[in-house]
Design an enzyme around this catalytic site. Structure first.
Site, PDB file in Angstrom:
ATOM      1  N   ASP A 186      -8.299   4.277  -2.068  1.00  0.00           N
ATOM      2  CA  ASP A 186      -6.978   3.727  -2.330  1.00  0.00           C
ATOM      3  C   ASP A 186      -6.256   3.613  -0.986  1.00  0.00           C
ATOM      4  OD1 ASP A 186      -4.615   2.998  -3.699  1.00  0.00           O
ATOM      5  OD2 ASP A 186      -3.925   5.065  -3.628  1.00  0.00           O
ATOM      6  N   ARG A 223      -4.539  -6.452  -4.761  1.00  0.00           N
ATOM      7  CA  ARG A 223      -3.921  -6.743  -6.058  1.00  0.00           C
ATOM      8  C   ARG A 223      -4.829  -6.335  -7.221  1.00  0.00           C
ATOM      9  NH1 ARG A 223       1.513  -7.629  -5.513  1.00  0.00           N
ATOM     10  NH2 ARG A 223       2.021  -9.486  -4.308  1.00  0.00           N
TER      11      ARG A 223
END
Length: 1138
Positions: free
Chosen positions: A336, A741
């Site tokens: 992440d 995204r």
């Protein structure tokens, strides 16, 4: 099950060994496991009892009575005091705070320490005292118990009136009450039906790749055992013959030796040999490995100060010990971005209001871009700039009321009010700008409220229905006024909506909806017109994204009272629905969140964590490919990738984006079917085009490294079964991949694609709840204990505080664990095969009768006493190179990725030497003993010979362990020496005693007779030397001509002192004396270690350093010969240096 079956077989008349031979090892292993499980169960029982017997006030006979939690029932009315924990899932009825409000901390559920607000229904505010609470009568209609912490759907029916219930009225077990004297609640769910208990399921069990391969090795051993038994059984059926009259095989003979039924003889001999050769399967292997892994986790990983974060007082945490060696074989890391690569410490940095950019600062990303382009930036220092945690904004045009002089002052005012009103932040402490603290659900939200405060719109108080803002310079410069805004509705943020809205009423009656969210969802809901502002703001958003900033769009809408009342009725109806409440609320929100007026955009900086670029560069050199999966815009993600050395200008970039003119044109038509078909075709064309380019680059030896960037919309179609093979092919050929995204589900899908499609070992790392699915999908999940709660940590296998600690976790602990476990497994395989084969060779000299070669107790204790402790020491303390060298030469990690130390070729080499050594043990001892005599002139018998052979086996296999060690500590000496001494102490006692319960007078006085002869000492010296000679020659040739990479590093640094103490001192200065002492104790074996076996000067340095630079340069025969013939440089003594 196998060992139990063998133990049962050993109790039958066909067993050549006493049942104790198999029962004792099995019992010892089960006892160790039983003690471990019993200890863990006892600790759990104590914790359960402590929790279940906690007292809570319950309403009984119009007064509060203290009863334990375990006696609570659904429908009980309870009172919980400040700082107390809720004993069950409660419906909040009343609170001592005004308006039925209470504050709770949910750290035990999600790790978030910020306070949450809960509000009772106005209808139940009065039920605060025992007298009033007794009057409460109602019926709760709600959903079935489930594990969703953030949703609750129900109704409270009181006096024929139905009141909707939401999570705002629910107090979950495990949460604690804060800033509230006490609350009164009704029990809804108890025990295992509470939400926290339904979430307490175990993390999905994971087994390491090496462990699965170990299962195959055990199956191979079973095949070997079956082959050995089959050979012996067939041999017995052939050998049994009446012509051997001296065996008495004519009449009344046992079935096992009856020449008239050779098939039965073969079958029964098969069972006999199964019990005799059962030691080939290492009974203590799994227990030893489990013990080694447990100690590695608790003592080495958890206590490593190189992975201790001083600022947050957070050590590394191994939440499972099953995957230690898997850490040494990781080839793909999925990370992440926010909170993992970055600090998740948000600072308001820039903004766009009414088409004008404000903020003069320069981000780390902008500096990196300038450096890549050869531009030198000179940032202007503003001496009077306001700086506060969460606010790093420099622009005099907006500060201290200067915004009133701007041409777009009205837009500025709406912008600041939106920041101050549209949120769910709770103020805490004194109502002054200097002392107030904000409890926010996310750092972004806190940064926006802090920004509003610095711009003169100070949010200082919240009630369930009101927000109070102290506004400065609104009507005129210098004037300050407190303005109450009534909060009518809050439309919550979630990952699907990607926006948050608040409907508020101004003191003058004006109704306004303020909305903030991602640019994609806000732009879809803007009113027609004002195209220039939209275009300029979109350009500003792209500019912010390119600078690595996190962006949000702000918009508002004035509401007509009639229109709002009509909408509010639908909102209340949706809120009261028991079925699909969330879906209906989202549908109702869509009705009002449209025709918005764009105000501007915010840009928040989230700086990279310390050491991230260096860590990523090091991991890349180690052969690990890193993928970043983020929800940010494509420009932001690319620039972050540049900033952390994931991408560089020398890489060839493949960008697959849905932000193209062709796709926008199709999307404007609004036909969803056509949009899906077109984007899928575009993605397919792009993937094919990229793969074709990749093939061209592969033909060029010195081609550039490749990087892939793909956004979530394209990824959704690329993950389609018809395209995923193309995506996987392209991705695996890229050194770096960035997915923008992406949703939490897509993160998990990408991870599973590589894990299952490429069969590579994967690691996922993240810090938030949205990373949980990705963490659980990978082979190894690592949670960052950051600012987004503890959901990721609770779902992970390992937890660290900073991304940079991955370097130590993988390159040091992972690599060491892999190397150690490989050695432990192959050594177990070797020592058991060696021991069993000596028995097998003896079978050929006994007519395949199943006569045992060793005494029962020898066979029983071989695995659990005489060879068990040294292998545990090997698994704990063996170290090929120091931690600093492991990080200095990250290329060493590639040996783990290639699984160099646990290939079938390695197993075959160990098997070869096991066969060789067993032949030496058996034939050397039996042949030499035929000519030897005891001191009384008698020849040696079976038990003399077998005791001599067993002594040689124990000594040799323990010495062989020392030969395979890269470092020797005092524990190695204690383990090996202690095991050999334990054998001699045992045999002295065992052969010196005889009782009436002995099976035979086999071993009585044997060792004393043997040790009274010179034969014993000559044999004990020569046999181990002869047995280990082959290993010694092999290791020498291998190290000289075919060195592993770590052996080359050993040679280079063979005369350098171990630097572990230096590292300890550097870090220890920042710790308490207790922490430093604990770490020093855990490091003692490492400090005392010294490298051994560097007698062979390894050639092949060129190929090793070439591999560091990514160039394949295999060793040449003449290089090997040249180095073998080269003279080493004479050592210079210390005196000469002086």
């Amino acid at each position: 099950m196998y060992f139990l079956m063998v133990s049962i077989l050993s109790a039958t008349p066909y067993s050549p060994v006493h049942p104790v031979t198999n029962v004792v090892p099995l019992s010892l292993v089960l006892l160790v496991s039983l003690i471990k499980e019993a200890f863990e169960d006892w600790k759990r029982f104590q914790n359960d009892m402590a929790i279940n017997n906690t007292l809570v006030d319950v309403l009984q006979d119009q007064r509060w009575e203290c009863i334990p939690w375990k006696r609570l029932q659904v429908g009980d009315i309870v009172r919980v005091k400040q700082d107390g924990f809720f004993p069950a899932d409660l419906l909040l009825l009343a609170s001592t705070n005004p308006d039925g409000v209470c504050y709770i901390e949910t750290a035990n559920l999600d790790g978030e320490t910020n306070l949450k607000i809960r509000k009772a229904l106005e209808r139940t505010w009065d039920y605060l005292t025992p007298d009033k609470a007794c009057e409460f009568k109602g019926e709760v209609q709600c959903e079935q118990p489930n594990n969703s912490l953030y949703t609750f759907t129900g109704n409270l029916v009181m006096e024929n009136q139905t009141l909707p219930l939401s999570p705002n009225q629910l107090l979950l077990r495990g949460c604690s009450l804060k800033n509230t004297q006490y609350i009164v609640g009704a029990v809804i769910f108890t025990g295992h039906e509470t939400k926290v208990m339904m979430n307490s399921m175990n993390v999905p069990s994971k087994r390491s790749t090496l462990e699965r391969k170990l299962d195959k090795l055990i199956l191979t051993l079973f095949g070997t055992l079956f082959t050995m038994c089959l050979i012996g059984a067939i041999g017995s059926g052939v050998f049994i013959n009446k012509k051997y009259y001296f065996l008495g095989l004519e009449k009344g003979v046992e079935d096992q030796f009856n020449p008239n039924n050779r098939f039965l003889v073969t079958l029964l001999t098969m069972l006999t040999l199964l019990t005799l050769y059962s030691t080939i399967i290492p009974i203590s292997l799994y227990v030893s490995i489990e013990m080694i892994k447990f100690i590695q986790s608790t003592q080495f990983i958890n206590k490593d100060l190189n992975m201790y974060h001083v600022e947050t007082n957070t050590p590394a945490l191994a939440r499972t010990s099953n995957l230690n060696e898997e850490l040494g074989q990781v080839e793909y890391i999925f990370s992440d971005k926010t909170g993992t690569l970055t600090r998740n410490l948000m600072e308001f940095f820039k903004c766009s209001i009414g088409g004008e950019i404000y903020g003069t600062g320069v981000t780390e990303i902008e500096r990196g871009i300038a450096e890549r382009n050869g531009i030198k930036l000179q940032e202007e220092k503003v001496t009077n700039a306001a700086h506060e945690k969460g606010f790093n904004f420099d622009d005099e045009r907006l500060m201290r009321g200067a915004w009133r002089n701007e041409a777009n002052s009205d837009a500025c005012k709406e912008f600041f009010r939106c920041l101050a009103i549209c949120h769910t932040v709770l103020p805490e402490g004194d109502e002054s700008p200097e002392k107030i603290k904000y409890q926010a659900a996310s750092p972004d939200e806190a940064a926006l409220v802090i920004a509003a405060k610095n711009f003169g719109f100070f949010f200082y108080r919240r009630t369930p229905t009101m927000v109070y803002v102290r506004e400065s310079h609104v009507e005129r410069m210098g004037k300050i006024q407190d303005v109450p805004y009534e909060i009518l509705n809050v439309l919550e943020f979630n990952s699907t909506r990607k926006r948050q809205s608040v409907v508020c009423r101004y003191p003058d009656g004006r109704l306004v909806l303020y909305c903030k969210g991602a640019d994609t969802v806000i732009y879809e809901r803007l009113a027609v017109g004002n195209d220039n502002l939209k275009k300029v703001t979109r350009e500003h958003l792209e500019q912010f994204g390119a600078s690595g900033l996190r962006t949000l769009c702000l918009a508002y809408r004035d509401l007509a009272p009639d229109m709002y009342e009509s909408w509010n009725e639908k909102f209340i109806q949706a809120k009261s629905s028991l079925r699909d409440r969330e879906k209906k609320l989202d549908e109702v929100a869509e009705l009002i969140e449209n025709n918005l007026v764009l105000i501007g955009a915010t840009a928040i900086e989230d700086k990279l964590q310390e050491g991230v670029p260096n860590c990523i560069e090091t991991l890349s050199r180690a052969g690990i490919k890193i993928w970043v999966l983020t929800g940010d815009k494509i420009e932001t993600a690319i620039n972050i990738a540049y900033a952390c050395n994931l991408m560089n200008n020398e890489m060839k970039q493949f960008i697959i984006s849905s932000e193209t003119d062709a796709i926008r044109e199709v999307e404007e038509r609004g036909d969803q079917v056509e949009i899906a078909r077109f984007i899928k075709e575009e993605v397919k064309k792009e993937l094919k085009k990229c793969i074709d380019e990749v093939q061209q680059y592969f033909h060029n030896v010195s081609g550039p490294k490749l990087a892939l960037v793909i956004d979530g919309k394209c990824l959704m179609y690329a993950l389609d079964p018809s395209l995923r093979v193309m995506l996987l092919t392209l991705s695996l050929n890229c050194a770096s991949v960035v997915c923008c995204r992406v949703s939490p589900l897509q993160k998990a899908q990408v991870t599973s694609l590589v894990k299952k499609g490429a069969r590579k070992i994967t690691l996922s790392i993240g810090d938030g709840a949205n990373d949980v699915s990705m963490i659980q999908a990978a082979h190894i999940g690592v949670g960052i204990s950051g600012l987004e709660g503890m959901q990721a940590v609770m779902a992970s296998d390992f937890a660290i505080a900073q991304f940079r600690f991955l370097k130590d976790l993988l390159l040091v602990h992972g690599r060491w664990s892999y190397l150690r476990i490989c050695k432990v497994v192959t050594y177990f395989f070797y020592k058991n095969l060696t021991f069993t084969l000596t028995q097998f060779w003896f079978t050929f000299n006994t007519g395949f009768s199943g006569q045992r070669f060793y005494d029962d107790w020898f066979q029983s204790l071989y695995n659990v006493i005489f060879t068990s402790f040294p292998v545990i020491i090997l698994g704990l303390f063996d170290k090929d190179v120091s931690a600093s060298l492991s990080k200095r030469y990250p290329e060493l990690y590639k040996e783990g990725i290639r699984n160099v130390f646990f290939k079938w070729r390695v197993v075959a080499i160990w098997a070869f030497f096991a066969v060789y050594q067993s032949l030496v043990f058996y034939h050397f001892v039996t042949t030499s003993s035929s000519a030897a005599q005891s001191s009384s002139g008698k020849t040696f018998g079976l038990w003399d010979v077998s005791t001599m052979a067993f002594t040689c086996v124990v000594v040799t296999v323990n010495l062989r362990l020392l030969m395979m060690c890269n470092s020797i500590t005092r524990w190695h000496y204690i383990g090996v020496g202690g095991s050999i001494v334990a054998w001699f102490l045992f045999i002295f006692l065992y052969s010196g005693l005889m009782t009436k319960h002995d099976r035979q007078e086999n071993i009585y006085w044997v060792i004393y007779i043997l040790m009274s002869t010179a034969y014993f000492y000559v044999t004990l010296l020569l046999v181990p030397v002869a047995a280990l000679l082959g290993d010694f020659i092999y290791q020498g040739v291998q190290r000289w001509f075919f060195p592993y990479d770590y052996q080359i590093v050993q040679e280079i640094h063979s005369h350098e002192p171990d630097d572990s103490r230096t590292e300890l001192l550097e870090i220890g200065n920042q710790l308490t004396p207790e922490e430093a002492r604990s770490y020093a104790i855990s490091q003692l074996p490492r400090e005392l270690s010294k490298h051994t076996g560097f007698a062979f000067d390894s050639p092949g340095y060129e190929s090793f350093f070439a591999s560091q630079l990514g160039i394949k340069a295999p060793q040449k025969a003449w290089d090997v010969a040249r180095r073998a013939c080269a003279r080493s440089k004479p050592k210079v003594s210390k005196k000469e240096k002086r």
